[in-house]
Design a protein around this motif. Structure first.
Motif, short mmCIF file in Angstrom:
data_model
loop_
_atom_site.label_atom_id
_atom_site.label_comp_id
_atom_site.label_asym_id
_atom_site.label_seq_id
_atom_site.Cartn_x
_atom_site.Cartn_y
_atom_site.Cartn_z
N TYR A 35 60.89 68.03 -4.10
CA TYR A 35 59.90 67.02 -4.42
C TYR A 35 58.72 67.21 -3.48
O TYR A 35 58.84 67.82 -2.42
CB TYR A 35 60.45 65.60 -4.24
CG TYR A 35 61.46 65.17 -5.28
CD1 TYR A 35 62.80 65.53 -5.15
CD2 TYR A 35 61.07 64.43 -6.38
CE1 TYR A 35 63.73 65.16 -6.10
CE2 TYR A 35 62.01 64.04 -7.35
CZ TYR A 35 63.33 64.41 -7.19
OH TYR A 35 64.24 64.03 -8.14
N GLY A 42 53.91 58.22 -3.91
CA GLY A 42 55.33 58.36 -4.17
C GLY A 42 55.72 59.82 -4.26
O GLY A 42 54.92 60.72 -3.99
N LEU A 43 56.92 60.06 -4.65
CA LEU A 43 57.44 61.42 -4.72
C LEU A 43 57.23 62.02 -6.10
O LEU A 43 57.47 61.38 -7.11
CB LEU A 43 58.92 61.45 -4.38
CG LEU A 43 59.24 61.46 -2.89
CD1 LEU A 43 59.05 60.10 -2.28
CD2 LEU A 43 60.65 61.98 -2.65
N PHE B 86 61.60 52.75 -2.02
CA PHE B 86 61.36 53.35 -3.32
C PHE B 86 62.55 53.09 -4.24
O PHE B 86 63.70 53.13 -3.81
CB PHE B 86 61.19 54.87 -3.22
CG PHE B 86 59.93 55.32 -2.54
CD1 PHE B 86 59.95 55.77 -1.23
CD2 PHE B 86 58.72 55.34 -3.23
CE1 PHE B 86 58.79 56.20 -0.61
CE2 PHE B 86 57.56 55.77 -2.62
CZ PHE B 86 57.59 56.20 -1.31
N LEU B 100 64.43 62.77 -10.94
CA LEU B 100 64.11 61.39 -10.64
C LEU B 100 62.62 61.13 -10.75
O LEU B 100 61.81 61.94 -10.27
CB LEU B 100 64.56 61.02 -9.22
CG LEU B 100 66.04 60.79 -8.97
CD1 LEU B 100 66.28 60.53 -7.50
CD2 LEU B 100 66.56 59.63 -9.81
N PHE B 102 59.97 58.43 -9.39
CA PHE B 102 59.88 57.42 -8.34
C PHE B 102 58.78 56.42 -8.63
O PHE B 102 57.74 56.76 -9.21
CB PHE B 102 59.58 58.08 -6.99
CG PHE B 102 60.76 58.74 -6.35
CD1 PHE B 102 61.22 59.97 -6.81
CD2 PHE B 102 61.42 58.14 -5.30
CE1 PHE B 102 62.33 60.59 -6.22
CE2 PHE B 102 62.52 58.76 -4.70
CZ PHE B 102 62.97 59.97 -5.17
N GLY B 103 59.01 55.18 -8.20
CA GLY B 103 57.94 54.21 -8.17
C GLY B 103 57.01 54.51 -7.02
O GLY B 103 57.25 55.43 -6.22
N GLN B 104 55.94 53.74 -6.92
CA GLN B 104 54.95 53.97 -5.86
C GLN B 104 55.37 53.37 -4.52
O GLN B 104 54.72 53.60 -3.51
CB GLN B 104 53.60 53.39 -6.28
CG GLN B 104 52.94 54.19 -7.38
CD GLN B 104 52.74 55.64 -6.97
OE1 GLN B 104 52.05 55.94 -6.00
NE2 GLN B 104 53.35 56.57 -7.69
#
Lengths: 111, 112
Positions: A35, A42-43, B86, B100, B102-104
């Motif tokens: 990632y 975010g990621l 997160f 996945l 992810f949210g912020q």
């Protein structure tokens, strides 16, 4: 036991140079993920290896990015001809179940 | 793809206070996970919780899959709880399983 390890922890490079980032997953974990986390963000998913299956490369942002996983264990993420927008923290994770375990990341700075 | 929305974006607490963080999903919940990223950048897996409720010490999480949301509860907060929380989920099965989204994140600051 040992967690996911990554090296180097920090990398500063000049625009146009190639870089290699390394990930050592938790022993026995069949899945490995890369990632990217840009500053304050975010990621972002990059690539996913699962056992001997073909990797899911759908998150790689350009053909300058590539990754391999040798012997089902260690993985190397290579960025060719680095650009300033490649600057980010690159995180590796591994799992043998739905829960993922992340390494400490490599902070890449492209000058 | 899956859209993940977290609220609130920022939260400031006094030590000892309780808090609730929320995560909404645009699609069905499959592999929902909560993570804590500490101030040094390390991501720690808190919960794998595609449904139901789990507790781990002062933290607990509940996912209501039918309504596409999850809540993370932090009780008696401590300064070491500071960081970014997160939530993330992925599509079910196939090659999308491991990917996945992810949210912020929610930035939590706990003051002594």
């Amino acid at each position: 036991g040992a967690g996911v390890s990554q090296s180097p922890s920090n990398k500063v490079t000049e625009k146009g140079k190639d870089v290699e980032l390394r990930c050592d997953p938790i022993s026995g974990h069949t899945a490995l993920y890369w990632y990217r986390q840009s500053l304050g963000q975010g990621l972002e998913f990059l690539i996913y290896f699962q056992g001997n299956s073909a990797p899911d490369k759908s998150g790689l942002p350009s053909d300058r990015f590539s990754a391999e996983r040798t012997g089902g264990s260690v993985s190397t993420l290579t960025i060719q001809r680095t650009q300033q927008e490649d600057s980010a923290v690159y995180l590796c994770a591994s799992s043998s179940s739905p829960g993922k375990y992340f390494g400490p990341g490599t902070r890449l700075t492209v000058l | 793809g899956i859209q993940v929305e977290q609220s609130p974006p920022d939260l400031i607490l006094q030590e000892g206070a309780n808090s609730t963080l929320r995560c909404n999903f645009s699609d069905s919940v499959n592999n929902l996970q909560w993570f804590h990223q500490n101030p040094w950048g390390q991501l720690i897996n808190l919960f794998y919780i595609p449904s139901g409720t789990k507790q781990n010490g002062r933290l607990s999480a509940t996912t209501v899959a039918t309504e596409r949301y999850s809540l993370l509860y932090i009780s008696s907060s401590q300064t070491t709880d500071s960081g970014v929380y997160f939530c993330a989920d992925s599509h079910a099965g196939g090659t999308s399983y491991g990917k996945l989204t992810f949210g912020q994140g929610t930035i939590l600051t706990v003051h002594p």
